[in-house]
Design an enzyme around this catalytic site. Structure first.
Site, PDB file in Angstrom:
ATOM      1  N   VAL A 172       4.615   1.237   2.955  1.00  0.00           N
ATOM      2  CA  VAL A 172       3.898   0.012   3.785  1.00  0.00           C
ATOM      3  C   VAL A 172       3.954  -1.278   2.462  1.00  0.00           C
ATOM      4  O   VAL A 172       3.783  -1.267   1.907  1.00  0.00           O
ATOM      5  CB  VAL A 172       2.234   0.246   4.135  1.00  0.00           C
TER       6      VAL A 172
ATOM      7  N   ASP B   7     -11.156  10.211  10.616  1.00  0.00           N
ATOM      8  CA  ASP B   7     -10.943   9.971   9.617  1.00  0.00           C
ATOM      9  C   ASP B   7     -11.653   8.652   9.215  1.00  0.00           C
ATOM     10  O   ASP B   7     -10.935   7.783   8.113  1.00  0.00           O
ATOM     11  CB  ASP B   7      -9.488   9.436   8.564  1.00  0.00           C
TER      12      ASP B   7
ATOM     13  N   LYS C  27       5.135  -0.035   7.950  1.00  0.00           N
ATOM     14  CA  LYS C  27       5.369   1.548   7.655  1.00  0.00           C
ATOM     15  C   LYS C  27       5.782   2.930   7.387  1.00  0.00           C
ATOM     16  O   LYS C  27       6.208   3.123   8.452  1.00  0.00           O
ATOM     17  CB  LYS C  27       3.448   2.352   8.360  1.00  0.00           C
TER      18      LYS C  27
ATOM     19  N   GLY D 100       0.355  -1.222   0.177  1.00  0.00           N
ATOM     20  CA  GLY D 100      -0.020  -0.033  -0.260  1.00  0.00           C
ATOM     21  C   GLY D 100       0.913   1.383   0.317  1.00  0.00           C
ATOM     22  O   GLY D 100       2.189   0.937   0.319  1.00  0.00           O
ATOM     23  N   GLU D 101      -0.580   2.575  -0.367  1.00  0.00           N
ATOM     24  CA  GLU D 101       0.881   3.681  -0.750  1.00  0.00           C
ATOM     25  C   GLU D 101       0.640   4.704   0.541  1.00  0.00           C
ATOM     26  O   GLU D 101      -0.743   4.800   0.569  1.00  0.00           O
ATOM     27  CB  GLU D 101       0.474   4.357  -1.651  1.00  0.00           C
ATOM     28  N   GLY D 102       0.635   5.289   1.257  1.00  0.00           N
ATOM     29  CA  GLY D 102      -0.182   5.971   2.421  1.00  0.00           C
ATOM     30  C   GLY D 102       0.434   6.993   1.746  1.00  0.00           C
ATOM     31  O   GLY D 102       1.251   7.670   1.045  1.00  0.00           O
ATOM     32  N   THR D 103      -0.181   8.444   3.138  1.00  0.00           N
ATOM     33  CA  THR D 103       0.137   9.982   2.706  1.00  0.00           C
ATOM     34  C   THR D 103       1.468  10.272   3.108  1.00  0.00           C
ATOM     35  O   THR D 103       2.666  11.529   1.962  1.00  0.00           O
ATOM     36  CB  THR D 103      -0.420  11.020   3.317  1.00  0.00           C
TER      37      THR D 103
HETATM   38  P1  ADP Z   1      -2.437   7.097   5.205  1.00  0.00           P
HETATM   39  O1  ADP Z   1      -2.156   7.178   7.158  1.00  0.00           O
HETATM   40  O2  ADP Z   1      -1.131   7.345   4.152  1.00  0.00           O
HETATM   41  O3  ADP Z   1      -3.318   6.870   4.704  1.00  0.00           O
HETATM   42  P2  ADP Z   1      -2.478   3.672   5.096  1.00  0.00           P
HETATM   43  O4  ADP Z   1      -2.281   3.805   7.202  1.00  0.00           O
HETATM   44  O5  ADP Z   1      -4.039   4.561   5.061  1.00  0.00           O
HETATM   45  O6  ADP Z   1      -1.818   5.293   5.234  1.00  0.00           O
HETATM   46  O7  ADP Z   1      -1.422   2.790   5.272  1.00  0.00           O
HETATM   47  C1  ADP Z   1      -1.773   2.684   3.624  1.00  0.00           C
HETATM   48  C2  ADP Z   1      -2.481   1.171   2.964  1.00  0.00           C
HETATM   49  O8  ADP Z   1      -1.815   0.359   3.547  1.00  0.00           O
HETATM   50  C3  ADP Z   1      -3.799   0.983   3.181  1.00  0.00           C
HETATM   51  O9  ADP Z   1      -4.702   1.470   2.882  1.00  0.00           O
HETATM   52  C4  ADP Z   1      -3.096  -0.583   3.867  1.00  0.00           C
HETATM   53  O10 ADP Z   1      -3.599  -0.976   2.372  1.00  0.00           O
HETATM   54  C5  ADP Z   1      -2.210  -0.936   3.870  1.00  0.00           C
HETATM   55  N1  ADP Z   1      -2.272  -1.112   5.283  1.00  0.00           N
HETATM   56  C6  ADP Z   1      -1.745   0.448   6.581  1.00  0.00           C
HETATM   57  N2  ADP Z   1      -1.447  -0.384   7.889  1.00  0.00           N
HETATM   58  C7  ADP Z   1      -1.717  -1.871   6.667  1.00  0.00           C
HETATM   59  C8  ADP Z   1      -1.347  -3.450   8.075  1.00  0.00           C
HETATM   60  N3  ADP Z   1      -1.485  -2.940   9.398  1.00  0.00           N
HETATM   61  N4  ADP Z   1      -1.382  -4.589   7.377  1.00  0.00           N
HETATM   62  C9  ADP Z   1      -1.847  -4.569   6.052  1.00  0.00           C
HETATM   63  N5  ADP Z   1      -1.890  -3.377   5.550  1.00  0.00           N
HETATM   64  C10 ADP Z   1      -1.744  -2.497   6.011  1.00  0.00           C
END
Ligand code: ADP
Length: 286
Positions: free
Chosen positions: A11, A119, A26, A4-7
């Site tokens: 990830v 959120d 992360k 995944g990709e966060g802000t």
């Molecule tokens: P942001 O805070 O930037 O929105 P997230 O915490 O939502 O980032 O993480 C981005 C993506 O990473 C998520 O949409 C998910 O697909 C993946 N992800 C985040 N945390 C986990 C986790 N504990 N286990 C598996 N995938 C995760």
């Protein structure tokens, strides 16, 4: 592998060599950060470190490797938005009730500890293969003061899950904003589609009015005091078609609960703890 990709960075899925357990890493991107360690990341870490609940994603530890900082989180296989988009997957009524219960239990825990998530949406609700649901992504979360409500930004929460008082400019708010989002997510669990899909703030309110009817001052006394009320005031009075349009998806007790979570007046809106004590969970089968 990258999952995944966060802000503030990517990830990854990884395995702990000693325990053999999977974790999510992360990564906190530091490149291009003029002001050093990102404040949103710091806020998320500090908040998560103090939290321990089955329905809140656990921060196992922090890790520094080759100049990068990583949050080590318990690994979750799915998120709710992803699951709801699978045509081949249907939740049973019992599944839905369990997911609603877990979501509200996580929220009740946060609110008891004075934390607003701010959120809540399907992509921030993670599930593992055991059917456990956990709230994730605390980048926007913050501590609120139970008695003296502070002045916050109202530009929080993804539009579709944003409460009417936020859409009308409220900056003094509490856990009720998360409860509105929870109501939207509850309905989405039944119908598989986000219930209020607006394109901008005004259209978002219109979309809400088209289902819940227009708000009345008699039901929501502080309505006229909201900063943008005059600007976004409904043009015509409309009545609610909530029960007519959702009755085919939801049982009577589920309708009552969803309606309580989507009360216009934040003062009357159900709390997470209150929601857990309704007939939907305590009396109605399954
Ligand atoms: P942001 O805070 O930037 O929105 P997230 O915490 O939502 O980032 O993480 C981005 C993506 O990473 C998520 O949409 C998910 O697909 C993946 N992800 C985040 N945390 C986990 C986790 N504990 N286990 C598996 N995938 C995760």
């Amino acid at each position: 592998s990258c999952v995944g990709e966060g802000t503030y960075g990517k990830v990854y899925k990884a395995r702990n060599n000693e325990s053999g357990k999977f974790v999510a890493l992360k990564r906190i991107r530091m490149e291009g950060e003029k002001d050093g360690f990102p404040v949103t990341a710091m806020r998320e870490i500090k908040l998560l470190q103090g939290l321990k609940h089955v329905n809140v994603v656990r921060l196992v530890e922090m890790m520094v490797s080759k100049g990068s900082v990583y949050m080590v989180l318990e690994y979750m296989q799915h998120d709710l938005t992803g699951l709801l988009s699978l045509p081949s997957l249907t939740f049973s009524q019992a599944n839905i009730k369990s997911l609603n219960h877990q979501m509200l239990s996580g929220l009740a825990y946060l609110h008891r500890r004075g934390i607003l998530h701010r959120d809540m949406k399907g992509s921030n609700i993670l599930l593992n293969s055991k059917g456990e649901l956990k709230l994730a992504d605390f980048g926007l979360a913050r501590v609120y003061h139970k008695r003296r409500k502070a002045d916050y930004t109202n530009r929080v929460i993804t539009l579709w899950y944003r409460s009417p008082e936020l859409l009308m400019g409220e900056t003094v708010y509490g856990p009720e904003v998360d409860m509105w989002s929870a109501g939207c997510i509850m309905l989405e669990l039944f119908t598989t589609k986000p219930i209020f899909q607006g394109n901008d703030e005004i259209h978002q309110l219109e979309t809400i009015y088209s289902i819940l009817g227009t708000p009345r001052e008699s039901d929501w006394p502080s309505l006229k005091d909201l900063p943008w009320y005059e600007l976004v005031k409904p043009q015509e009075i409309r009545s609610s078609r909530f029960r007519d349009s959702l009755g085919r998806w939801l049982s009577p007790a589920a309708l009552d609960l969803a309606e309580g979570l989507l009360f216009y007046d934040p003062v009357k809106r159900l709390s997470a703890q209150g929601a857990l004590g309704t007939k939907y969970f305590l009396e109605e089968e399954p």
